[in-house]
Write a protein that holds these residues in place. Structure first.
Motif, mmCIF file in Angstrom:
data_model
loop_
_atom_site.group_PDB
_atom_site.id
_atom_site.type_symbol
_atom_site.label_atom_id
_atom_site.label_comp_id
_atom_site.label_asym_id
_atom_site.label_seq_id
_atom_site.Cartn_x
_atom_site.Cartn_y
_atom_site.Cartn_z
ATOM 1 N N ARG A 91 -13.553 -5.010 -2.322
ATOM 2 C CA ARG A 91 -14.247 -3.723 -2.324
ATOM 3 C C ARG A 91 -13.474 -2.665 -1.541
ATOM 4 N NH1 ARG A 91 -19.244 -1.971 -4.434
ATOM 5 N NH2 ARG A 91 -19.986 -3.616 -5.825
ATOM 6 N N ALA A 92 -12.859 -3.082 -0.439
ATOM 7 C CA ALA A 92 -12.117 -2.127 0.379
ATOM 8 C C ALA A 92 -10.909 -1.576 -0.375
ATOM 9 C CB ALA A 92 -11.685 -2.794 1.679
ATOM 10 N N ASP A 104 -0.961 1.134 -5.969
ATOM 11 C CA ASP A 104 -0.816 2.474 -5.406
ATOM 12 C C ASP A 104 -1.437 2.602 -4.018
ATOM 13 O OD1 ASP A 104 0.467 3.345 -7.716
ATOM 14 O OD2 ASP A 104 -1.416 3.918 -8.682
ATOM 15 N N VAL A 105 -2.119 1.559 -3.553
ATOM 16 C CA VAL A 105 -2.763 1.620 -2.242
ATOM 17 C C VAL A 105 -1.764 1.239 -1.154
ATOM 18 C CG1 VAL A 105 -4.579 0.660 -0.759
ATOM 19 C CG2 VAL A 105 -5.063 1.161 -3.167
ATOM 20 N N HIS A 106 -1.584 2.136 -0.205
ATOM 21 C CA HIS A 106 -0.746 1.827 0.951
ATOM 22 C C HIS A 106 -1.554 0.977 1.923
ATOM 23 C CE1 HIS A 106 2.120 2.160 4.186
ATOM 24 N NE2 HIS A 106 1.195 2.676 4.985
ATOM 25 N N VAL A 107 -0.979 -0.163 2.338
ATOM 26 C CA VAL A 107 -1.702 -1.117 3.180
ATOM 27 C C VAL A 107 -1.016 -1.253 4.530
ATOM 28 C CG1 VAL A 107 -2.569 -3.479 3.386
ATOM 29 C CG2 VAL A 107 -2.441 -2.389 1.126
ATOM 30 N N GLU A 108 -1.845 -1.176 5.573
ATOM 31 C CA GLU A 108 -1.392 -1.494 6.930
ATOM 32 C C GLU A 108 -2.052 -2.800 7.344
ATOM 33 O OE1 GLU A 108 -1.236 3.156 8.538
ATOM 34 O OE2 GLU A 108 -2.682 1.715 9.368
ATOM 35 N N GLU A 109 -1.266 -3.767 7.785
ATOM 36 C CA GLU A 109 -1.815 -5.030 8.265
ATOM 37 C C GLU A 109 -1.723 -5.072 9.787
ATOM 38 O OE1 GLU A 109 -0.307 -8.527 6.401
ATOM 39 O OE2 GLU A 109 -0.096 -7.558 4.437
ATOM 40 N N ALA A 128 -9.893 4.604 -4.866
ATOM 41 C CA ALA A 128 -10.661 5.752 -5.354
ATOM 42 C C ALA A 128 -10.447 6.985 -4.487
ATOM 43 C CB ALA A 128 -12.146 5.402 -5.399
ATOM 44 N N ARG A 129 -10.260 6.762 -3.188
ATOM 45 C CA ARG A 129 -10.085 7.879 -2.249
ATOM 46 C C ARG A 129 -8.620 8.283 -2.081
ATOM 47 N NH1 ARG A 129 -14.469 5.081 -0.893
ATOM 48 N NH2 ARG A 129 -16.189 6.134 0.212
ATOM 49 N N ARG A 130 -7.700 7.503 -2.659
ATOM 50 C CA ARG A 130 -6.268 7.677 -2.414
ATOM 51 C C ARG A 130 -6.005 7.600 -0.915
ATOM 52 N NH1 ARG A 130 -4.621 12.471 -6.775
ATOM 53 N NH2 ARG A 130 -5.336 11.328 -8.617
ATOM 54 N N ALA A 131 -6.660 6.640 -0.290
ATOM 55 C CA ALA A 131 -6.594 6.467 1.160
ATOM 56 C C ALA A 131 -5.725 5.271 1.519
ATOM 57 C CB ALA A 131 -8.007 6.271 1.726
ATOM 58 N N THR A 132 -5.302 5.229 2.767
ATOM 59 C CA THR A 132 -4.617 4.061 3.310
ATOM 60 C C THR A 132 -5.640 2.984 3.622
ATOM 61 O OG1 THR A 132 -2.801 5.329 4.270
ATOM 62 C CG2 THR A 132 -3.293 3.200 5.295
ATOM 63 N N GLY A 171 -3.020 -11.019 -3.805
ATOM 64 C CA GLY A 171 -3.443 -10.715 -5.164
ATOM 65 C C GLY A 171 -4.023 -9.322 -5.304
ATOM 66 N N LEU A 172 -4.707 -8.850 -4.270
ATOM 67 C CA LEU A 172 -5.315 -7.523 -4.320
ATOM 68 C C LEU A 172 -4.260 -6.425 -4.283
ATOM 69 C CD1 LEU A 172 -8.314 -8.218 -1.924
ATOM 70 C CD2 LEU A 172 -8.389 -7.947 -4.408
ATOM 71 N N ARG A 173 -3.184 -6.664 -3.575
ATOM 72 C CA ARG A 173 -2.079 -5.697 -3.586
ATOM 73 C C ARG A 173 -1.550 -5.495 -4.998
ATOM 74 N NH1 ARG A 173 0.937 -4.445 1.078
ATOM 75 N NH2 ARG A 173 0.391 -5.553 2.998
ATOM 76 N N GLU A 174 -1.444 -6.587 -5.746
ATOM 77 C CA GLU A 174 -0.936 -6.498 -7.111
ATOM 78 C C GLU A 174 -1.884 -5.717 -8.006
ATOM 79 O OE1 GLU A 174 -0.249 -10.452 -8.421
ATOM 80 O OE2 GLU A 174 1.309 -10.877 -6.930
ATOM 81 N N ARG A 175 -3.191 -5.863 -7.783
ATOM 82 C CA ARG A 175 -4.177 -5.154 -8.606
ATOM 83 C C ARG A 175 -4.288 -3.683 -8.232
ATOM 84 N NH1 ARG A 175 -9.348 -8.664 -7.747
ATOM 85 N NH2 ARG A 175 -10.290 -6.708 -8.432
#
Length: 301
Positions: free
Chosen positions: A173-174, A237-242, A180-184, A230-234
């Motif tokens: 969901r995140a 376009d989402v930039h992810v910070e771990e 949807a928000r084009r957010a990080t 797997g979620l990164r692949e789906r």
């Protein structure tokens, strides 16, 4: 089988400022996701001391509860249409038990949204039984909106990740919310020994020696990476910070909420987020968050 409210965003409303904040958030979310919005007012007949401010001055024997409920939902619909004219909105008012009504409305919905404080049927929704039931039992994710002014959007969605089924559902969901928000998307794990106890959410942060700390950090990083792969692949376009942190899970997420537009958590977890929405951690997080919190349940098999 789809629920009767498939795709809807449901907003619980009353005549309080807290409810109006939640309604505004729900309306913006409906516009963002291009989903229909339903405003729901559930109101059980109050004792004299529980009569809402707008009803005071009426003779209770002559007070038309149905008329009051109609006014609440009419004002809510009018507010949505003025603020978000492109959102399709309808309304429902029910004289009856509040929590069962809202839980029924959550069946098949995309989200159910409520304010953190209020009067009438949804008063003190986070601290009282209605909010806890929504967080624990809603058939769809529940969003609790804090009763406080929020600053400018941060462009950041935070999710607590620990590898549990509920946390994986929350991460799903995140990612969608960030997309949807084009957010990080900031994915946070808390390092520590896994704990599966009933009261795990109430445990104090562990004091680890250096080898234990290194092992806990490595394990948390592994779970975090595996949970997101797997979620990164789906959502390419989402930039992810771990981020892997140490401390008490509620305090970690409250601190993260200062700089987020939304915090997403699973309803149950293990390790750092075990029992996140059971007992003291849930009440601390939902009471002190600085942004809306979305509670997501593991998918039913």
């Amino acid at each position: 089988m789809p629920g009767v409210n498939s795709g809807l965003i449901v907003a619980a409303v009353d005549d309080t400022d807290a409810s109006r904040r939640a309604l505004d958030w729900a309306a913006r979310e409906a516009r963002l996701l291009r989903r229909r919005l339903r405003v729901v007012h559930a109101f059980d007949w109050p004792l004299r001391q529980r009569v809402p401010h707008s009803a005071r001055g009426f003779d209770l024997d002559e007070f038309a509860l149905d008329d009051y409920a109609r006014r609440v939902v009419h004002e809510a619909v009018d507010r949505v249409r003025k603020r978000e004219p492109e959102v399709e909105v309808d309304a429902l008012h029910v004289v009856g038990a509040v929590a069962p009504t809202l839980l029924q409305q959550s069946e098949g919905a995309h989200l159910i949204v409520a304010g953190s404080r209020g009067l009438s049927g949804v008063r003190a929704v986070v601290l009282g039984s209605v909010g806890l039931q929504l967080a624990a039992l809603a058939e769809c994710p529940a969003v609790i909106v804090p009763d406080r002014e929020t600053g400018a959007p941060t462009g950041r969605v935070v999710v607590g990740v620990d590898g549990s089924p509920a946390a994986l559902a929350a991460a799903d969901r995140a990612f969608a919310a960030a997309d949807a928000r084009r957010a990080t998307l900031r994915a946070v794990a808390v390092a520590g020994r896994s704990s599966h106890g009933v009261f795990a959410a109430m445990e104090a942060p562990e004091v680890l020696n250096d080898p234990e700390r290194a092992a806990a950090l490595a394990e948390a990083r592994r779970r975090l990476s595996e949970s997101l792969a797997g979620l990164r692949e789906r959502h390419p376009d989402v930039h992810v910070e771990e981020e892997v942190l140490t401390g008490h899970p509620a305090e970690v997420l409250i601190a993260e909420s200062h700089y987020a537009d939304l915090v997403v958590v699973g309803s149950r977890g293990r390790g750092g987020f075990t029992g996140m929405l059971l007992g003291s951690v849930s009440q601390t997080l939902l009471t002190h968050t600085y942004c809306p919190v979305m509670v997501v349940h593991a998918r039913k098999r």
